[in-house]
Design a protein around this motif. Structure first.
Motif, PDB file in Angstrom:
ATOM      1  N   SER A  72     -11.461  -4.377  -4.540  1.00  0.00           N
ATOM      2  CA  SER A  72     -12.168  -3.168  -5.021  1.00  0.00           C
ATOM      3  C   SER A  72     -11.335  -2.374  -6.022  1.00  0.00           C
ATOM      4  O   SER A  72     -11.229  -1.141  -5.927  1.00  0.00           O
ATOM      5  N   LEU A  73     -10.725  -3.059  -6.998  1.00  0.00           N
ATOM      6  CA  LEU A  73      -9.950  -2.370  -8.024  1.00  0.00           C
ATOM      7  C   LEU A  73     -10.840  -1.449  -8.840  1.00  0.00           C
ATOM      8  O   LEU A  73     -11.980  -1.791  -9.163  1.00  0.00           O
ATOM      9  N   ARG A  74     -10.326  -0.264  -9.167  1.00  0.00           N
ATOM     10  CA  ARG A  74     -11.021   0.692 -10.012  1.00  0.00           C
ATOM     11  C   ARG A  74     -10.171   1.023 -11.226  1.00  0.00           C
ATOM     12  O   ARG A  74      -8.950   0.822 -11.228  1.00  0.00           O
ATOM     13  N   ASP A  75     -10.831   1.529 -12.271  1.00  0.00           N
ATOM     14  CA  ASP A  75     -10.117   1.915 -13.493  1.00  0.00           C
ATOM     15  C   ASP A  75      -8.994   2.897 -13.185  1.00  0.00           C
ATOM     16  O   ASP A  75      -9.150   3.832 -12.399  1.00  0.00           O
ATOM     17  N   TRP A  76      -7.834   2.651 -13.829  1.00  0.00           N
ATOM     18  CA  TRP A  76      -6.658   3.532 -13.837  1.00  0.00           C
ATOM     19  C   TRP A  76      -5.927   3.589 -12.502  1.00  0.00           C
ATOM     20  O   TRP A  76      -5.109   4.472 -12.274  1.00  0.00           O
ATOM     21  N   GLN A  77      -6.210   2.628 -11.612  1.00  0.00           N
ATOM     22  CA  GLN A  77      -5.341   2.470 -10.450  1.00  0.00           C
ATOM     23  C   GLN A  77      -4.058   1.750 -10.885  1.00  0.00           C
ATOM     24  O   GLN A  77      -3.907   1.347 -12.040  1.00  0.00           O
ATOM     25  N   VAL A  78      -3.136   1.576  -9.961  1.00  0.00           N
ATOM     26  CA  VAL A  78      -1.823   1.013 -10.285  1.00  0.00           C
ATOM     27  C   VAL A  78      -1.568  -0.258  -9.476  1.00  0.00           C
ATOM     28  O   VAL A  78      -1.773  -0.270  -8.258  1.00  0.00           O
TER      29      VAL A  78
END
Length: 234
Positions: A72-78
């Motif tokens: 569940s990766l989202r934009d601007w995570q690290v």
């Protein structure tokens, strides 16, 4: 764009913004990250964080067969890439100055050198070496190849860190003498939002703006760094 996220990838020696396809497997991601971080695939531990300021680990990408969308990766995570065996890959040693022998000069040795700031001020009669009652200040000129809206890269003292952005301002300011270049970074690596000491020179998001001297700016075709994981480009 559906199926694609933009994330920050950080490791002991690198930091960059990357574009990832959610159908990519963790195994394939690790193979590409080895080229970027220098950490061998077998030594990589990839943790997912909400931001660099939040150390809480949301998930560990431990299953090489899973696709990135599973986490569940989202934009601007690290994506934080740690090295389980840094002695082999030498990670972290590029910024570790504890093993470097300290170089020191006496005041007499420093004064005798001709390649120092002190010698420059003496030759050009600047600062305390200026004629009495007169202060000679060097005014840096803006190179003709720097223009507003030009893409650029700013010199960085941090190994592996690319500071890219767009020129938003050129000229004199109230906070310092001479010419300054205002940059809007692609990433939150700056110090302001285009304003300094209550004076606005351009507008951007907080921490995306910075002002630097012209000699620190390289203008050219510097696109936002992206990690393209298509098979035909491997």
């Amino acid at each position: 764009m559906s199926g694609i996220v933009h994330v920050f990838v950080v490791s002991p020696d690198t930091r960059s913004e990357r574009r990832l396809e959610l159908h990519t497997t963790v195994a394939k991601l690790k193979a590409n990250l080895e080229l970027i971080t220098g950490i061998p695939v077998d030594n990589q531990v990839i943790s997912l964080l909400n931001s660099e300021s939040d150390p809480h680990v949301i998930a560990t990408l431990s299953d090489d067969s899973k696709q990135l969308g599973y986490y569940s990766l989202r934009d601007w995570q690290v994506l934080k890439v740690d090295d389980t065996n840094p002695a082999v890959s030498f990670t972290g040693q590029m910024t570790d100055v504890s093993q470097v022998e300290k170089f020191e000069l006496t005041e007499q040795e420093y004064a005798a050198r001709q390649d120092t700031v002190l010698a420059y001020k003496q030759r050009h009669q600047m600062g305390r070496f200026a004629p009495k009652g007169e202060e000679k200040v060097a005014q840096p000129e803006v190179p003709t190849d720097i223009s507003v809206s030009a893409r650029c890269e700013v010199e960085s003292s941090e190994a592996g860190l690319s500071k890219r952005g767009t020129v938003r301002f050129i000229g004199p300011t109230k906070f310092g003498s001479g010419a300054w270049v205002g940059i809007e970074y692609d990433e939150p690596l700056g110090k302001n939002d285009g304003s300094v000491q209550g004076e606005r020179y351009f507008t951007c998001r907080p921490k995306y703006g910075v002002f630097v001297r012209p000699d620190k700016v390289n203008v050219g075709d510097f696109p936002v760094e992206e990690l393209d994981l298509d098979d035909e480009e491997m």
